[in-house]
Design a protein around this motif. Structure first.
Motif, PDB file in Angstrom:
ATOM      1  N   PRO A   1       0.806  -1.222   0.000  1.00 44.11           N
ATOM      2  CA  PRO A   1       0.000   0.000   0.000  1.00 44.11           C
ATOM      3  C   PRO A   1       0.840   1.273   0.000  1.00 44.11           C
ATOM      4  CG  PRO A   1      -0.808  -1.519   1.659  1.00 44.11           C
ATOM      5  CD  PRO A   1       0.464  -2.090   1.129  1.00 44.11           C
ATOM      6  N   ALA A   2       2.087   1.193   0.433  1.00 41.25           N
ATOM      7  CA  ALA A   2       2.963   2.357   0.402  1.00 41.25           C
ATOM      8  C   ALA A   2       3.621   2.526  -0.966  1.00 41.25           C
ATOM      9  CB  ALA A   2       4.026   2.241   1.481  1.00 41.25           C
ATOM     10  N   ILE A   3       3.973   1.425  -1.604  1.00 42.30           N
ATOM     11  CA  ILE A   3       4.648   1.495  -2.904  1.00 42.30           C
ATOM     12  C   ILE A   3       3.693   1.961  -3.998  1.00 42.30           C
ATOM     13  CG2 ILE A   3       5.662   0.064  -4.726  1.00 42.30           C
ATOM     14  CD1 ILE A   3       7.111  -1.480  -2.588  1.00 42.30           C
ATOM     15  N   TRP A   4       2.466   1.475  -3.990  1.00 46.91           N
ATOM     16  CA  TRP A   4       1.534   1.753  -5.083  1.00 46.91           C
ATOM     17  C   TRP A   4       1.319   3.253  -5.310  1.00 46.91           C
ATOM     18  CZ3 TRP A   4       0.146  -2.432  -7.888  1.00 46.91           C
ATOM     19  CH2 TRP A   4      -0.749  -2.204  -8.922  1.00 46.91           C
ATOM     20  N   PRO A   5       0.948   4.055  -4.286  1.00 48.88           N
ATOM     21  CA  PRO A   5       0.754   5.485  -4.555  1.00 48.88           C
ATOM     22  C   PRO A   5       2.042   6.221  -4.891  1.00 48.88           C
ATOM     23  CG  PRO A   5       0.215   4.984  -2.267  1.00 48.88           C
ATOM     24  CD  PRO A   5       0.540   3.702  -2.946  1.00 48.88           C
ATOM     25  N   LEU A   6       3.167   5.815  -4.272  1.00 47.50           N
ATOM     26  CA  LEU A   6       4.435   6.468  -4.599  1.00 47.50           C
ATOM     27  C   LEU A   6       4.807   6.241  -6.062  1.00 47.50           C
ATOM     28  CD1 LEU A   6       6.627   5.643  -1.479  1.00 47.50           C
ATOM     29  CD2 LEU A   6       5.817   7.893  -2.189  1.00 47.50           C
ATOM     30  N   THR A   7       4.498   5.074  -6.558  1.00 47.66           N
ATOM     31  CA  THR A   7       4.862   4.728  -7.922  1.00 47.66           C
ATOM     32  C   THR A   7       3.977   5.426  -8.948  1.00 47.66           C
ATOM     33  OG1 THR A   7       5.551   2.583  -7.121  1.00 47.66           O
ATOM     34  CG2 THR A   7       5.255   2.786  -9.467  1.00 47.66           C
ATOM     35  N   LEU A   8       2.713   5.558  -8.650  1.00 45.41           N
ATOM     36  CA  LEU A   8       1.758   6.067  -9.642  1.00 45.41           C
ATOM     37  C   LEU A   8       1.523   7.573  -9.544  1.00 45.41           C
ATOM     38  CD1 LEU A   8      -0.856   3.195  -9.524  1.00 45.41           C
ATOM     39  CD2 LEU A   8       1.071   3.489 -11.079  1.00 45.41           C
ATOM     40  N   GLU A   9       2.114   8.226  -8.577  1.00 50.79           N
ATOM     41  CA  GLU A   9       1.878   9.652  -8.367  1.00 50.79           C
ATOM     42  C   GLU A   9       2.414  10.494  -9.519  1.00 50.79           C
ATOM     43  OE1 GLU A   9       3.081  13.097  -5.142  1.00 50.79           O
ATOM     44  OE2 GLU A   9       3.785  11.062  -4.874  1.00 50.79           O
ATOM     45  N   GLY A  10       1.571  11.303 -10.117  1.00 53.45           N
ATOM     46  CA  GLY A  10       1.967  12.282 -11.123  1.00 53.45           C
ATOM     47  C   GLY A  10       2.457  11.719 -12.446  1.00 53.45           C
TER      48      GLY A  10
ATOM     49  N   TRP B   1      15.507   6.423  -3.291  1.00 49.84           N
ATOM     50  CA  TRP B   1      15.531   7.448  -4.335  1.00 49.84           C
ATOM     51  C   TRP B   1      14.708   7.110  -5.570  1.00 49.84           C
ATOM     52  CZ3 TRP B   1      17.513   5.756  -8.915  1.00 49.84           C
ATOM     53  CH2 TRP B   1      18.361   4.664  -8.866  1.00 49.84           C
ATOM     54  N   GLY B   2      14.342   5.886  -5.777  1.00 51.89           N
ATOM     55  CA  GLY B   2      13.644   5.505  -7.004  1.00 51.89           C
ATOM     56  C   GLY B   2      12.269   6.113  -7.146  1.00 51.89           C
ATOM     57  N   HIS B   3      11.551   6.311  -6.035  1.00 51.49           N
ATOM     58  CA  HIS B   3      10.203   6.866  -6.130  1.00 51.49           C
ATOM     59  C   HIS B   3      10.219   8.349  -6.481  1.00 51.49           C
ATOM     60  CE1 HIS B   3      11.203   8.131  -2.036  1.00 51.49           C
ATOM     61  NE2 HIS B   3      10.260   9.028  -2.178  1.00 51.49           N
ATOM     62  N   LYS B   4      11.366   9.008  -6.375  1.00 52.51           N
ATOM     63  CA  LYS B   4      11.489  10.430  -6.706  1.00 52.51           C
ATOM     64  C   LYS B   4      11.691  10.661  -8.196  1.00 52.51           C
ATOM     65  CE  LYS B   4      13.549  11.346  -2.222  1.00 52.51           C
ATOM     66  NZ  LYS B   4      14.768  11.722  -1.512  1.00 52.51           N
ATOM     67  N   ILE B   5      12.091   9.642  -8.925  1.00 51.89           N
ATOM     68  CA  ILE B   5      12.358   9.796 -10.355  1.00 51.89           C
ATOM     69  C   ILE B   5      11.042   9.896 -11.115  1.00 51.89           C
ATOM     70  CG2 ILE B   5      13.353   8.695 -12.401  1.00 51.89           C
ATOM     71  CD1 ILE B   5      15.353   7.327 -10.512  1.00 51.89           C
ATOM     72  N   LYS B   6      10.830  10.976 -11.792  1.00 54.78           N
ATOM     73  CA  LYS B   6       9.612  11.170 -12.576  1.00 54.78           C
ATOM     74  C   LYS B   6       9.850  10.908 -14.060  1.00 54.78           C
ATOM     75  CE  LYS B   6       7.294  12.244  -9.036  1.00 54.78           C
ATOM     76  NZ  LYS B   6       6.558  11.211  -8.395  1.00 54.78           N
ATOM     77  N   SER B   7      11.100  11.009 -14.502  1.00 56.14           N
ATOM     78  CA  SER B   7      11.419  10.760 -15.895  1.00 56.14           C
ATOM     79  C   SER B   7      12.815  10.158 -15.961  1.00 56.14           C
ATOM     80  CB  SER B   7      11.379  12.067 -16.696  1.00 56.14           C
ATOM     81  OG  SER B   7      11.854  11.852 -17.995  1.00 56.14           O
ATOM     82  N   TRP B   8      13.006   9.177 -16.828  1.00 62.06           N
ATOM     83  CA  TRP B   8      14.297   8.548 -16.987  1.00 62.06           C
ATOM     84  C   TRP B   8      15.146   9.297 -18.038  1.00 62.06           C
ATOM     85  CZ3 TRP B   8      15.894   5.110 -13.564  1.00 62.06           C
ATOM     86  CH2 TRP B   8      14.933   4.492 -12.786  1.00 62.06           C
ATOM     87  N   ASN B   9      14.569  10.284 -18.670  1.00 68.18           N
ATOM     88  CA  ASN B   9      15.309  11.085 -19.669  1.00 68.18           C
ATOM     89  C   ASN B   9      15.921  12.280 -18.952  1.00 68.18           C
ATOM     90  OD1 ASN B   9      14.310   9.393 -21.643  1.00 68.18           O
ATOM     91  ND2 ASN B   9      12.504  10.647 -21.981  1.00 68.18           N
TER      92      ASN B   9
END
Length: 137
Positions: free
Chosen positions: A47-56, A128-136
């Motif tokens: 439940p913690a990973i799901w919203p962090l991953t899908l946010e924005g 740090w992975g949940h902070k990445i919004k773009s890999w470019n």
């Protein structure tokens, strides 16, 4: 009550296996409790990973959701893989002359190594992975 020095050989031969069996049973019980606790911790992580991953993510939400579903499938792949490692290691230890119960215990300990990369990935995402919004970049 006799001290250990006052026991006869017959009595000492009866006490040694009983203490060994109680140790193995207790160690097995404690191991089962810790594996159950690990499962509870894993269940609380989702439940913690799901919203962090899908946010924005906007239009990429479906793709990222698919990756999360594949991660759940990975949880279905790792336990059978761990079981195969245990079986293979146990048979090898038995052929080397180790008793079956001891071989199973040693092989089970060796199978935990497969979990380390899984938890390293979870740790990387948490740090740090949940902070990445773009890999470019």
């Amino acid at each position: 009550m006799k001290t250990i020095n006052e026991l006869t050989n017959v009595q000492s031969y009866l006490i040694a296996p009983a203490s060994y069996i109680s140790f193995v049973v207790m160690a097995l019980f404690v191991s089962i409790l810790f594996v159950a606790a690990l499962g509870i911790a894993n269940a609380l992580v989702w439940p913690a990973i799901w919203p962090l991953t899908l946010e924005g993510l906007g239009k990429f939400t479906k793709t990222r959701s698919a990756f999360l579903i594949m991660a759940i499938s990975g949880e279905a792949i790792i336990p059978p893989l761990s079981g195969r490692i245990i079986d293979a290691n146990k048979q090898e230890l038995i052929t080397n002359g180790i008793q079956e119960i001891d071989a199973l215990a040693i092989a089970s300990l060796d199978s935990y190594w497969i979990l380390i990369p899984c938890y390293v990935i979870i740790l990387m995402f948490a740090v740090w992975g949940h902070k990445i919004k773009s890999w470019n970049k």
